[in-house]
Scaffold this active site. Sequence first.
Site, PDB file in Angstrom:
ATOM      1  N   TYR A  82      43.283  37.439  44.164  1.00 15.90           N
ATOM      2  CA  TYR A  82      43.565  36.021  44.346  1.00 15.90           C
ATOM      3  C   TYR A  82      44.982  35.719  43.896  1.00 15.90           C
ATOM      4  O   TYR A  82      45.613  36.518  43.198  1.00 15.90           O
ATOM      5  CB  TYR A  82      42.544  35.135  43.611  1.00 15.90           C
ATOM      6  CG  TYR A  82      42.628  35.181  42.104  1.00 15.90           C
ATOM      7  CD1 TYR A  82      43.434  34.282  41.400  1.00 15.90           C
ATOM      8  CD2 TYR A  82      41.899  36.109  41.370  1.00 15.90           C
ATOM      9  CE1 TYR A  82      43.512  34.313  40.010  1.00 15.90           C
ATOM     10  CE2 TYR A  82      41.970  36.150  39.990  1.00 15.90           C
ATOM     11  CZ  TYR A  82      42.777  35.254  39.315  1.00 15.90           C
ATOM     12  OH  TYR A  82      42.860  35.287  37.942  1.00 15.90           O
ATOM     13  N   CYS A  83      45.497  34.578  44.336  1.00 19.25           N
ATOM     14  CA  CYS A  83      46.839  34.125  43.944  1.00 19.25           C
ATOM     15  C   CYS A  83      46.826  32.594  43.921  1.00 19.25           C
ATOM     16  O   CYS A  83      45.795  32.004  43.606  1.00 19.25           O
ATOM     17  CB  CYS A  83      47.905  34.683  44.878  1.00 19.25           C
ATOM     18  SG  CYS A  83      47.735  34.181  46.603  1.00 19.25           S
ATOM     19  N   ARG A  84      47.929  31.959  44.294  1.00 18.16           N
ATOM     20  CA  ARG A  84      47.955  30.491  44.287  1.00 18.16           C
ATOM     21  C   ARG A  84      47.337  29.925  45.561  1.00 18.16           C
ATOM     22  O   ARG A  84      46.583  28.967  45.519  1.00 18.16           O
ATOM     23  CB  ARG A  84      49.386  29.966  44.111  1.00 18.16           C
ATOM     24  CG  ARG A  84      49.457  28.453  43.986  1.00 18.16           C
ATOM     25  CD  ARG A  84      50.862  27.928  43.805  1.00 18.16           C
ATOM     26  NE  ARG A  84      51.787  28.370  44.824  1.00 18.16           N
ATOM     27  CZ  ARG A  84      51.920  27.810  46.034  1.00 18.16           C
ATOM     28  NH1 ARG A  84      51.187  26.783  46.375  1.00 18.16           N
ATOM     29  NH2 ARG A  84      52.775  28.293  46.893  1.00 18.16           N
ATOM     30  N   GLY A 143      46.517  32.298  48.493  1.00 19.71           N
ATOM     31  CA  GLY A 143      45.873  33.354  49.273  1.00 19.71           C
ATOM     32  C   GLY A 143      46.869  34.190  50.054  1.00 19.71           C
ATOM     33  O   GLY A 143      46.542  35.280  50.509  1.00 19.71           O
ATOM     34  N   TYR A 194      43.434  30.725  43.208  1.00 16.46           N
ATOM     35  CA  TYR A 194      42.811  30.778  41.886  1.00 16.46           C
ATOM     36  C   TYR A 194      41.652  29.793  41.822  1.00 16.46           C
ATOM     37  O   TYR A 194      40.578  30.120  41.298  1.00 16.46           O
ATOM     38  CB  TYR A 194      43.867  30.482  40.807  1.00 16.46           C
ATOM     39  CG  TYR A 194      43.299  30.204  39.434  1.00 16.46           C
ATOM     40  CD1 TYR A 194      42.510  31.151  38.780  1.00 16.46           C
ATOM     41  CD2 TYR A 194      43.557  29.017  38.781  1.00 16.46           C
ATOM     42  CE1 TYR A 194      41.995  30.906  37.514  1.00 16.46           C
ATOM     43  CE2 TYR A 194      43.046  28.765  37.517  1.00 16.46           C
ATOM     44  CZ  TYR A 194      42.269  29.707  36.892  1.00 16.46           C
ATOM     45  OH  TYR A 194      41.750  29.461  35.648  1.00 16.46           O
TER      46      TYR A 194
END
Length: 124
Positions: A86-88, A90, A114
């Site tokens: 995951y990230c901020r 996608g 996230y």
Amino acid sequence: MIVKLKYSMLAVIVLLAPGATTFTYAQTDIAPVVQNKKQESIWIDVRTPAEFASGHLSNAINIEYQDLGSEIMSVTQDRSMPINLYCRSGRRAEIARQVLLKMGYVNVINHGSYEQATKLTAQN
């Protein structure tokens, strides 16, 4: 689940010397323990360390997306291990996913942001 396998082995050693024959019998019990561990999954936050410090899943490790290809082997060499990214938003997680797939990892999931990953893990 631990499965114990017990083998009984009869070893026969025959020693032949001039004019004499000796038979030696030895019984050996071998009890290896085979563990069938539940395959765990790995959560990787591919954001920057500053973003990670501002909030992350408790069981996640932080490896920036551009470093994941060179650092994944220190995390797992098992190419079938479930890896959750995951990230901020996608986007970086998808770039990281593509890198891992090209490296032969077969069970890699982009969970998007996230916030989405937080909701998903709260449901489970």
